[in-house]
Design a protein around this motif. Structure first.
Motif, PDB file in Angstrom:
ATOM      1  N   LEU A 103       0.749  -1.221   0.158  1.00 19.12           N
ATOM      2  CA  LEU A 103       0.037  -0.090   0.024  1.00 19.12           C
ATOM      3  C   LEU A 103       0.481   1.628   0.026  1.00 19.12           C
ATOM      4  CD1 LEU A 103      -3.107  -0.483   2.517  1.00 19.12           C
ATOM      5  CD2 LEU A 103      -2.889  -1.153   0.137  1.00 19.12           C
ATOM      6  N   GLY A 104       1.914   0.974   0.025  1.00 23.74           N
ATOM      7  CA  GLY A 104       3.152   2.451   0.773  1.00 23.74           C
ATOM      8  C   GLY A 104       3.195   3.432  -0.371  1.00 23.74           C
ATOM      9  N   GLY A 105       3.144   2.203  -1.807  1.00 29.72           N
ATOM     10  CA  GLY A 105       3.240   3.128  -3.088  1.00 29.72           C
ATOM     11  C   GLY A 105       2.033   4.211  -2.931  1.00 29.72           C
ATOM     12  N   LEU A 106       0.855   4.030  -3.055  1.00 28.38           N
ATOM     13  CA  LEU A 106      -0.310   5.252  -2.969  1.00 28.38           C
ATOM     14  C   LEU A 106      -0.060   6.331  -2.167  1.00 28.38           C
ATOM     15  CD1 LEU A 106      -3.066   2.274  -1.657  1.00 28.38           C
ATOM     16  CD2 LEU A 106      -2.553   3.751  -3.390  1.00 28.38           C
ATOM     17  N   ALA A 107       0.827   6.756  -1.557  1.00 25.35           N
ATOM     18  CA  ALA A 107       1.276   7.543  -1.214  1.00 25.35           C
ATOM     19  C   ALA A 107       2.057   8.807  -1.663  1.00 25.35           C
ATOM     20  CB  ALA A 107       1.789   7.554   0.762  1.00 25.35           C
ATOM     21  N   TYR A 108       2.647   8.494  -3.006  1.00 25.27           N
ATOM     22  CA  TYR A 108       3.680   8.984  -4.148  1.00 25.27           C
ATOM     23  C   TYR A 108       3.677   8.606  -5.374  1.00 25.27           C
ATOM     24  CZ  TYR A 108       5.675   7.281  -0.092  1.00 25.27           C
ATOM     25  OH  TYR A 108       6.701   7.223   1.685  1.00 25.27           O
ATOM     26  N   CYS A 109       2.050   8.121  -6.088  1.00 27.06           N
ATOM     27  CA  CYS A 109       2.152   8.671  -6.919  1.00 27.06           C
ATOM     28  C   CYS A 109       0.490   8.608  -6.900  1.00 27.06           C
ATOM     29  CB  CYS A 109       2.418   7.375  -7.563  1.00 27.06           C
ATOM     30  SG  CYS A 109       1.236   5.729  -7.293  1.00 27.06           S
ATOM     31  N   TRP A 129      -4.822   1.289  -8.735  1.00 28.78           N
ATOM     32  CA  TRP A 129      -5.522   1.077  -7.731  1.00 28.78           C
ATOM     33  C   TRP A 129      -5.462   3.282  -7.914  1.00 28.78           C
ATOM     34  CZ3 TRP A 129      -5.384  -1.220  -2.473  1.00 28.78           C
ATOM     35  CH2 TRP A 129      -5.173  -2.261  -2.525  1.00 28.78           C
ATOM     36  N   ASP A 130      -6.801   3.993  -7.899  1.00 28.05           N
ATOM     37  CA  ASP A 130      -7.075   5.247  -7.679  1.00 28.05           C
ATOM     38  C   ASP A 130      -6.062   6.167  -6.541  1.00 28.05           C
ATOM     39  OD1 ASP A 130      -7.179   7.587  -8.767  1.00 28.05           O
ATOM     40  OD2 ASP A 130      -8.705   7.087  -9.104  1.00 28.05           O
ATOM     41  N   ALA A 131      -4.842   6.481  -6.707  1.00 23.62           N
ATOM     42  CA  ALA A 131      -4.089   7.052  -5.630  1.00 23.62           C
ATOM     43  C   ALA A 131      -4.310   8.195  -5.278  1.00 23.62           C
ATOM     44  CB  ALA A 131      -2.771   6.789  -5.314  1.00 23.62           C
TER      45      ALA A 131
END
Length: 536
Positions: A103-109, A129-131
């Motif tokens: 889930l970490g990638g959701l914070a950066y893209c 996943w629509d971040a």
């Protein structure tokens, strides 16, 4: 009892609030890929080299992380990737086991995409996943949906045809945000992965063979993986050379790593908690960091770094101690469990034993090692200081500017002799210690070799040169010349020479050495050339 609701803030804690350094997301996805490679190797699934390939598209602001291990079957994608904190990995065996790192990638893209297929499937699954939408919902105070409901709104699936023999897992972070451009800095990413990820030692670090032999003997896995960043095979940054900056700011060598030592740590039950290796150098000073990227004893588990170069510093007798060394502590006990941030271990009795063992070793072995190395170096410096002072006296003989200067240098020589005698006694003590301490014996040997080079560079080619002159005044000095600079001014009467000597003495006491010497030499030349009128 009504159903317990987990609010949306839980998602924020697992994404935005999880890591201080955005680059940690590389470690998380590499960790997951490494687990799948381990699984494929353990079960002999593929007859090909397995790797992790990272590509950074700086212009498009996209990152791709791909491994060619097992992939995820279509019928397992949702339960494997959408279920949060519900991993089926075994704690203590798998590198990642909480089921939250992805889930970490959701914070950066703006969009996080997982593309995967397993061998034997005709379609690949594309999970998006629509971040960006998630960020808006997290910031919107009117949105009160539970965490699960929010995730269902931002996840979508697509399916595309693919060759039946394909097997891979791809992470795509699309539209890296402006706040996280460090993720697109290829050189910084390479350095981060080299320091943190489970990659091999560089070929230039030839003590790696000693480490590999130890691992083989103990039956431990290397936990090394082929990781590429934009086509470059990443390896650990350890070398056998330590660098500093010269006054001009240029990098130069100041010390070498001459060997490494391996140490094990056991608990009271005889269970291995951890093992470590550390470099043996002359311990000239704290290793300049970040000029030397690998400075400090680093903590690792499954060959993945825990924390950073400062993590183990509190266990040293003094904070500076850690940066005298390069090395790694590899935690192996299953009771040592990394926390969610992977910056240290969860608190438990095993961690307490681990810290106690390391602290004792750092205090009783590593601390005395660099302290005694410094004592040896300082002792040898006393010898050079004496030789330089005697050499200065010898060169000055016949050209002292005054009794004051002559007596001052003679006194300094006597003081230097006393200090040198103390230093010799200290060296004798240290050499005795080295006879029963194999590591310190190596350190002392190289300090002594370096001292001989320093003697040669200073113009004292013999290891034990004799005194260059005797500073002690003769009992019956001759009445002719006393060996002063003004004695060269034979064209001046005695009274004027005494006056010149007083002037030289005043100059020497009030100006820096180089300036006073230059001025005195100019006056001397003027007077030797017969220009007496300047004193009349």
């Amino acid at each position: 009892m009504s159903e317990i609701k987990i609010g949306k803030n839980a998602i924020e804690n697992l994404t935005r609030g999880m890591y201080e350094d955005s680059r940690i997301i590389y470690r998380e996805y590499i960790q997951n890929a490494a687990d799948q490679i381990d699984y494929a190797i353990k079960h002999a699934l593929f007859d090909e080299d397995l790797f992790i390939d990272i590509k950074i598209d700086k212009n498009g602001r996209n990152i791709t992380i791909k491994d060619n291990a097992t992939g995820v079957r279509r019928d397992m994608v949702e339960s494997t990737l959408a279920y949060v904190a519900d991993s089926d990995k075994i704690k203590g065996e798998a590198k990642g086991f909480r089921g939250i790192g992805r889930l970490g990638g959701l914070a950066y893209c703006e969009k996080l995409r997982f593309i995967t297929t397993a061998k034997g499937e005709k379609q690949k699954t594309i999970m998006t996943w629509d971040a960006k939408a998630l960020s808006k919902m997290l910031d919107d105070e009117t949105v009160r949906d539970a965490a699960g409901t929010i995730l269902q709104k931002i996840i979508s699936y697509e399916y595309e045809e693919c060759p039946i023999d394909d097997h891979y897992f791809i992470v795509e972070m699309l539209g890296i945000t402006n706040e996280n451009v460090d993720l697109l800095d290829t050189e910084k990413v390479k350095e981060y992965i080299a320091l943190n990820a489970p990659v091999p030692y560089d070929s230039k670090f030839y003590y790696k063979q000693k480490i590999y032999e130890y691992l083989k003997k103990k039956g431990f896995p290397k936990n090394e993986y082929k990781i590429f960043v934009d086509g470059e095979d990443i390896q650990k940054l350890y070398t056998t050379t330590l660098f500093e900056r010269n006054p001009a700011g240029q990098r130069r060598k100041y010390d070498d790593v001459y060997d490494i030592k391996i140490q094990e740590f056991y608990n009271d039950n005889g269970e291995l908690l951890a093992w470590m290796w550390y470099g043996i150098s002359r311990f000239e000073k704290q290793i300049p960091y970040p000029l030397n990227e690998t400075a400090g004893i680093r903590l690792r588990q499954s060959n993945i770094q825990i924390g950073n170069e400062r993590t183990l510093a509190p266990l040293f007798k003094e904070a500076r101690g850690n940066l005298y060394f390069i090395g790694e502590v590899h935690a192996v006990h299953k009771g040592l469990t990394p926390n969610a941030r992977r910056d240290y271990f969860n608190e438990n009795s095993v961690r307490n034993e681990f810290e106690a063992q390391l602290k004792y070793f750092f205090h009783s072995t590593l601390h005395p090692l660099y302290i005694d190395a410094n004592r040896a170096k300082n002792a040898y410096k006393k010898e050079i200081a004496l030789y330089k002072k005697e050499d200065e006296y010898s060169k000055k003989k016949g050209r002292f500017i005054s009794d004051r200067e002559k007596q001052k240098i003679e006194h300094e020589i006597e003081v230097a002799k006393t200090e040198d005698e103390k230093a010799k006694r200290e060296l004798t003590r240290l050499k005795t210690k080295a006879e029963s301490d194999e590591v310190f014996r190596v350190v002392l040997m190289h300090i002594e070799d370096n001292h001989k080079k320093s003697l040669k560079n200073a113009g004292f080619s013999k290891p034990n040169p004799k005194a260059l002159t005797s500073p002690i005044p003769e009992e019956h000095p001759q009445k002719k010349k006393k060996g002063y600079l003004v004695d060269e001014l034979s064209n001046l009467p005695d009274k004027q020479r005494k006056l010149v000597s007083r002037i030289y003495d005043i100059i020497a006491r009030n100006l820096p050495p180089e300036q006073s010497e230059e001025l005195i030499n100019k006056i001397q030349e003027e007077l030797k050339n017969g220009k007496k009128n300047s004193l009349n």
